[in-house]
Write an enzyme that holds these catalytic residues in place. Structure first.
Site, PDB file in Angstrom:
ATOM      1  N   TYR A 118       0.763  -1.072   0.218  1.00  0.00           N
ATOM      2  CA  TYR A 118       0.177   0.222  -0.006  1.00  0.00           C
ATOM      3  C   TYR A 118       0.824   1.457   0.042  1.00  0.00           C
ATOM      4  O   TYR A 118       0.439   2.164   0.703  1.00  0.00           O
ATOM      5  CB  TYR A 118      -0.900  -0.008   1.229  1.00  0.00           C
ATOM      6  CG  TYR A 118      -1.792  -1.126   1.411  1.00  0.00           C
ATOM      7  CD1 TYR A 118      -2.553  -1.594   0.240  1.00  0.00           C
ATOM      8  CD2 TYR A 118      -1.742  -1.961   2.647  1.00  0.00           C
ATOM      9  CE1 TYR A 118      -3.612  -2.647   0.397  1.00  0.00           C
ATOM     10  CE2 TYR A 118      -2.662  -2.858   2.685  1.00  0.00           C
ATOM     11  CZ  TYR A 118      -3.470  -3.325   1.596  1.00  0.00           C
ATOM     12  OH  TYR A 118      -4.451  -4.316   1.641  1.00  0.00           O
ATOM     13  N   TYR A 131     -14.463  -4.563   2.877  1.00  0.00           N
ATOM     14  CA  TYR A 131     -13.089  -5.020   2.388  1.00  0.00           C
ATOM     15  C   TYR A 131     -13.152  -6.344   2.820  1.00  0.00           C
ATOM     16  O   TYR A 131     -13.095  -6.911   3.974  1.00  0.00           O
ATOM     17  CB  TYR A 131     -11.828  -4.352   3.523  1.00  0.00           C
ATOM     18  CG  TYR A 131     -10.657  -4.812   3.100  1.00  0.00           C
ATOM     19  CD1 TYR A 131     -10.000  -4.703   1.874  1.00  0.00           C
ATOM     20  CD2 TYR A 131     -10.121  -5.705   4.013  1.00  0.00           C
ATOM     21  CE1 TYR A 131      -8.804  -4.827   1.745  1.00  0.00           C
ATOM     22  CE2 TYR A 131      -8.794  -6.175   3.627  1.00  0.00           C
ATOM     23  CZ  TYR A 131      -8.184  -5.832   2.484  1.00  0.00           C
ATOM     24  OH  TYR A 131      -6.908  -6.276   2.153  1.00  0.00           O
ATOM     25  N   ASP A 190     -17.381 -12.647   7.177  1.00  0.00           N
ATOM     26  CA  ASP A 190     -15.871 -12.372   7.061  1.00  0.00           C
ATOM     27  C   ASP A 190     -15.576 -11.965   8.282  1.00  0.00           C
ATOM     28  O   ASP A 190     -15.705 -10.812   8.605  1.00  0.00           O
ATOM     29  CB  ASP A 190     -15.569 -11.457   5.675  1.00  0.00           C
ATOM     30  CG  ASP A 190     -14.147 -11.313   6.138  1.00  0.00           C
ATOM     31  OD1 ASP A 190     -13.378 -11.748   6.872  1.00  0.00           O
ATOM     32  OD2 ASP A 190     -13.871 -10.679   4.762  1.00  0.00           O
ATOM     33  N   LYS A 250      -6.263 -13.454  10.520  1.00  0.00           N
ATOM     34  CA  LYS A 250      -5.370 -12.591  11.448  1.00  0.00           C
ATOM     35  C   LYS A 250      -5.350 -13.155  12.798  1.00  0.00           C
ATOM     36  O   LYS A 250      -4.110 -13.757  12.898  1.00  0.00           O
ATOM     37  CB  LYS A 250      -6.299 -11.334  11.481  1.00  0.00           C
ATOM     38  CG  LYS A 250      -6.409 -10.516  10.159  1.00  0.00           C
ATOM     39  CD  LYS A 250      -6.637  -9.027  10.133  1.00  0.00           C
ATOM     40  CE  LYS A 250      -6.434  -8.114   9.008  1.00  0.00           C
ATOM     41  NZ  LYS A 250      -7.336  -8.253   7.799  1.00  0.00           N
TER      42      LYS A 250
HETATM   43  C1  LIG Z   1      -7.453  -8.312   6.473  1.00  0.00           C
HETATM   44  C2  LIG Z   1      -8.721  -8.837   6.184  1.00  0.00           C
HETATM   45  C3  LIG Z   1      -8.862  -9.668   5.086  1.00  0.00           C
HETATM   46  C4  LIG Z   1      -7.704 -10.269   4.208  1.00  0.00           C
HETATM   47  O1  LIG Z   1      -6.699 -11.006   4.836  1.00  0.00           O
HETATM   48  P1  LIG Z   1      -5.410 -11.410   4.551  1.00  0.00           P
HETATM   49  O2  LIG Z   1      -4.841 -12.470   5.381  1.00  0.00           O
HETATM   50  O3  LIG Z   1      -4.629  -9.876   4.667  1.00  0.00           O
HETATM   51  O4  LIG Z   1      -5.510 -12.011   3.089  1.00  0.00           O
HETATM   52  C5  LIG Z   1     -10.171 -10.149   4.782  1.00  0.00           C
HETATM   53  N1  LIG Z   1     -11.119  -9.673   5.499  1.00  0.00           N
HETATM   54  C6  LIG Z   1     -11.076  -8.787   6.268  1.00  0.00           C
HETATM   55  C7  LIG Z   1     -12.318  -8.525   7.092  1.00  0.00           C
HETATM   56  C8  LIG Z   1      -9.972  -8.361   6.829  1.00  0.00           C
HETATM   57  O5  LIG Z   1      -9.782  -7.317   7.489  1.00  0.00           O
END
Ligand SMILES: *Cc1c(COP(=O)(O)O)cnc(C)c1O
Length: 403
Positions: free
Chosen positions: A6, A133, A224, A251
């Site tokens: 980024y 996102y 997600d 994460k």
């Molecule tokens: C960070 C994130 C992702 C992507 O995860 P990566 O391990 O960086 O590929 C997907 N969805 C959400 C809500 C996120 O915060």
């Protein structure tokens, strides 16, 4: 040459070089001690260099670091999937591992799509949220709607056809279902808290209504929880409040130790792939899925989360944050938002935040603002004094320049 994320490499500010990290502290090569307000992209919930997670990884390392799941399997991945099945609500029991959140989102979307093809349906659309996102891979970007990421497609690019974005507003939700309900393979959301889209918080009533509509229109609901999972919203998972069909975790899954993620399906989705027809199998398999070191880190991370009552730690972080932020206002600030272990100050003009990173650094805090958002998502092991230091630094930036 390292290509950093980024960032325009031509004008990149030199990143802070870390020599050692311990608890919530990052120690730089040139002797600075920084309190980490970002938890390495919200993942390091137990802090750095945690002796018990270190030991769990070391113990597995003596046996083997990794074997593939194609034709092979092992105890750590079995124990982690059993633990997740027991720990997650209802019949969210079927764990498909991958190496990152973006891939786990791809897996979820592909699962939803093929779930429908397997049952002979020709549904062809996906419902998603404005400001969403979901990661940086292509399909994840398509269901995403983060201003900063549109450059790759252009806002109304053809490639996004088939994805509908709606605001977190119940009447928009109802309209979308009455227009497209019969055509939707799934509705994907970051429940309660939209992270990289600007730490936007919304009410659970929207999600409850979405759950009802997804049942009514026979559409899969995907959460997600890559960012919201493991306590960030103050709930263990938002899935504890409203039940999705597919849950994506990443994460904090490994306590921020090793990149790993999981797409967890419920029984209905799982059974949609059970068939005598080999073409109904789910055709996906990341090389490092179920990595043994990652599984051991995740198992220890979950054990600590339960054993040390992390939910009460997060409640305390929220209480202290609310107390410290009470009455704080500034004409340049649009809104201060707080939920669980997340606080965000949204300003009107992103220039207002220019220089804050250096200001924080000089006060012993590592912070990374983006666009119009100054935020903290701290490791849950932070103590009161450290947390207050972060919050005072955030507030101090505005006081400092109040002419
Ligand atoms: C960070 C994130 C992702 C992507 O995860 P990566 O391990 O960086 O590929 C997907 N969805 C959400 C809500 C996120 O915060």
């Amino acid at each position: 040459m390292i290509w950093y994320p980024y960032a325009q490499m031509k004008t990149l500010d030199a990143p802070v070089k870390i020599a050692r990290a311990e608890g919530v502290h990052l120690y730089t090569e040139d002797g600075h001690d920084l309190i980490d307000s970002v938890s390495s992209w919200w993942s390091v919930i137990h802090g750095y260099n945690h002796p018990e997670i270190n030991a769990a990884i070391r113990e597995q390392l003596e046996k083997f670091a990794h074997v593939m799941l194609g034709g092979l399997t092992h105890e750590p991945v079995r124990r982690l999937s059993d633990k997740l099945a027991e720990w997650l609500p209802a019949d969210l029991d079927y764990c498909f591992f991958s190496d990152s959140g973006s891939v786990a989102v791809e897996v979820a979307l592909k699962m939803a799509l093929q779930f429908n093809t397997n049952r002979g349906s020709d549904r062809d659309m996906i419902l998603a949220l404005e400001h969403a996102y979901h990661g940086d891979t292509f399909k994840a970007m398509e269901v995403g709607d983060d201003e900063d990421y549109h450059f790759a497609f252009g806002k109304n690019s053809e490639k996004k056809r088939g994805v509908i974005h709606i605001p977190t507003d119940i009447s928009a939700l109802e309209d979308a279902f009455s227009c497209y309900g019969e055509r939707l393979t799934c509705f994907i959301i970051e429940p309660l808290l939209q992270g990289a889209g600007g730490m936007r918080m919304y009410d659970v009533s929207f999600i409850k209504r979405a759950r009802k509509l997804c049942y009514e229109y026979d559409t899969l609901l995907i959460f997600d929880e890559v960012a919201t999972g493991f306590g960030r919203t103050g709930n263990r998972f938002v899935a504890d409040l409203v039940l999705p069909d597919i849950l994506v975790l990443g994460k904090a899954l490994t306590g921020g130790y090793i990149g790993h993620a999981v797409t967890v399906a419920n029984k209905k989705v799982w059974e949609g792939f059970m068939s005598d027809d080999p073409t109904h199998a789910f055709m996906h398999g990341p090389t490092f899925m179920g990595n043994a070191l990652a599984c051991c880190a995740a198992l220890k991370s979950i054990e600590l989360f339960e054993r040390d009552d992390y939910i009460s730690k997060i409640r305390r972080i929220e209480e202290i944050t609310r107390r410290e932020m009470a009455g704080f206002a500034d004409p340049r600030i649009k809104e201060v938002r707080i939920m669980g272990g997340c606080v965000c100050i949204e300003v009107y003009d992103e220039k207002t935040l220019c220089g804050f990173k250096k200001y924080a650094y000089e006060r012993g805090v590592f912070s990374r603002t983006f666009l119009k958002y100054m935020y903290a998502m701290v490791p849950y092991v932070i103590n009161e004094e450290e947390l207050v230091t972060i919050l005072n630094t955030m507030k101090g930036w505005f006081d400092n320049f109040r002419g």
